[in-house]
Design a protein around this motif. Sequence first.
Motif, mmCIF file in Angstrom:
data_model
loop_
_atom_site.group_PDB
_atom_site.id
_atom_site.type_symbol
_atom_site.label_atom_id
_atom_site.label_comp_id
_atom_site.label_asym_id
_atom_site.label_seq_id
_atom_site.Cartn_x
_atom_site.Cartn_y
_atom_site.Cartn_z
ATOM 1 N N ALA A 1 -67.052 14.373 75.292
ATOM 2 C CA ALA A 1 -65.928 13.682 74.562
ATOM 3 C C ALA A 1 -64.788 13.013 74.965
ATOM 4 C CB ALA A 1 -65.487 14.583 73.373
ATOM 5 N N ILE B 1 -65.939 9.665 77.000
ATOM 6 C CA ILE B 1 -66.049 8.773 75.821
ATOM 7 C C ILE B 1 -64.675 7.704 75.900
ATOM 8 C CG2 ILE B 1 -66.335 7.900 73.598
ATOM 9 C CD1 ILE B 1 -68.230 10.589 73.537
ATOM 10 N N ARG C 1 -60.020 5.571 66.160
ATOM 11 C CA ARG C 1 -61.211 5.369 65.574
ATOM 12 C C ARG C 1 -61.239 5.131 64.189
ATOM 13 N NH1 ARG C 1 -66.101 3.617 66.889
ATOM 14 N NH2 ARG C 1 -67.683 5.021 66.343
ATOM 15 N N SER D 1 -70.463 10.557 71.126
ATOM 16 C CA SER D 1 -69.597 10.028 70.381
ATOM 17 C C SER D 1 -70.008 10.099 68.854
ATOM 18 C CB SER D 1 -68.964 8.491 70.775
ATOM 19 O OG SER D 1 -68.333 7.932 69.770
ATOM 20 N N ARG E 1 -57.975 10.476 68.077
ATOM 21 C CA ARG E 1 -58.540 9.905 69.194
ATOM 22 C C ARG E 1 -58.519 8.260 68.953
ATOM 23 N NH1 ARG E 1 -65.044 9.546 68.677
ATOM 24 N NH2 ARG E 1 -65.195 9.726 66.626
ATOM 25 N N PRO F 1 -63.492 4.908 70.805
ATOM 26 C CA PRO F 1 -63.925 4.893 72.330
ATOM 27 C C PRO F 1 -64.384 3.701 72.821
ATOM 28 C CG PRO F 1 -65.623 5.594 70.421
ATOM 29 C CD PRO F 1 -64.152 5.411 69.934
ATOM 30 N N ASP G 1 -67.874 11.578 65.702
ATOM 31 C CA ASP G 1 -67.796 10.987 64.350
ATOM 32 C C ASP G 1 -68.199 11.919 63.270
ATOM 33 O OD1 ASP G 1 -66.932 8.731 65.615
ATOM 34 O OD2 ASP G 1 -68.738 7.492 65.285
#
Length: 403
Positions: free
Chosen positions: A10, A13, A94, A225, A83, A86, A229
Amino acid sequence: MATPRRRLAASAIVALSVTAATVVASGTAFASAPAVQTVQSVPTVQPAQSAQSAPASASFSLPAPTGPYAAGEDTLHLTDTSRLDPWRPASGYRQLTVSMFYPARRGTGQPAPYMTLGEAQGFVQYRVPPGFGVTPESVAAVQTGAFAAAKAAPGKFPLVVLSPGLENPRATLTALATDLASHGYVVALIGHPGEDSGEQLADGSISPCVTCGSGGPPADVIAASRGVDVKFAIDQLVDHHVWALSHLIDKHAIGMAGHSLGGAAAPLAMEDDPRILAGVNMDGSFQQIMPPGALGGRSFLMLGRDEDHTAGGSDTSWSDTWPALDGYKRWFAVTGASHQAFTDIAILGQEAGIPLGYPLDAFRGAQITRTYVEAFFDKTLKGCPEPLLDGNSAAYPDVAIQS
């Protein structure tokens, strides 16, 4: 909690340059489709073809949901502030676009659009060959059998998370999502921005496809990724109740299914999130070979085309993964199926007269996908006996159990 290996994945990414190794794509939408290019954000919809050369616009309908409930539909825009995106870190945190389908009362709500016009434009431009009368307007107007603002049915229902194939927008799993909702499931159909022909974000912009085509990140990085999610979306739905109808969700009965790379992401999401009790991979190559016991005895279904997903078939990731699945598991291969037979794309292509290159009728493919995925979740999330899964069925001679 993520294992150390998955935490490192992670972290990688976020730091990854999108000019890294070539991604293993999910395949073009139709047999004659052109190569996928990067999608740009577009504020308005332009005609897909000139008026002089375009045939009459095609009209599309997905198969109607078959369960006792109507299928309600809602759209959520979620932002993960833990985060950065990516694929486009400079764009900020995100974002996810999620279509929520749910058991609803019949006779309520209004027909839901298949896509927004902006999403449909990207789909037509990058996933549909020209010359078949497929316009953004006709795609947005596909009759889905789902109803926006429909009144929810009473009760609590298992949650199924769906993840589409790479380059396919979330809407291409709508036929499966509506049918699951009609049979008593809440469905979270996740759009993964930057990974398909375009998802409409909260500000109305359409996400560009950063991972499409050559020069994108490796498929295993994208799959990892997606696992992040999925966990974030489940957290928001069952812990933070961000959806107005979150009370419909039975948080003790959660499953996940995906097509292609979305299917490959299912076991990775299950490794990270023990709340996911059952997973389904529809015709996706597994990107990481799981160690024995990685799913802790949880259930898994592998449903793929017979061309390469039979026991001993050319996609060895299926045979390599099978021994590591230590819970209830089933593996079926569908005769004559294309890669897109498990999605709406085969239906839309057949209705438009686009040659698909495989003998299985698109509506038969949808029936098989719905029936076997629902039977699997009925057994693993609802505890219903499902003899269909015990072997070959006279009603489905085109589906063969592999092990």
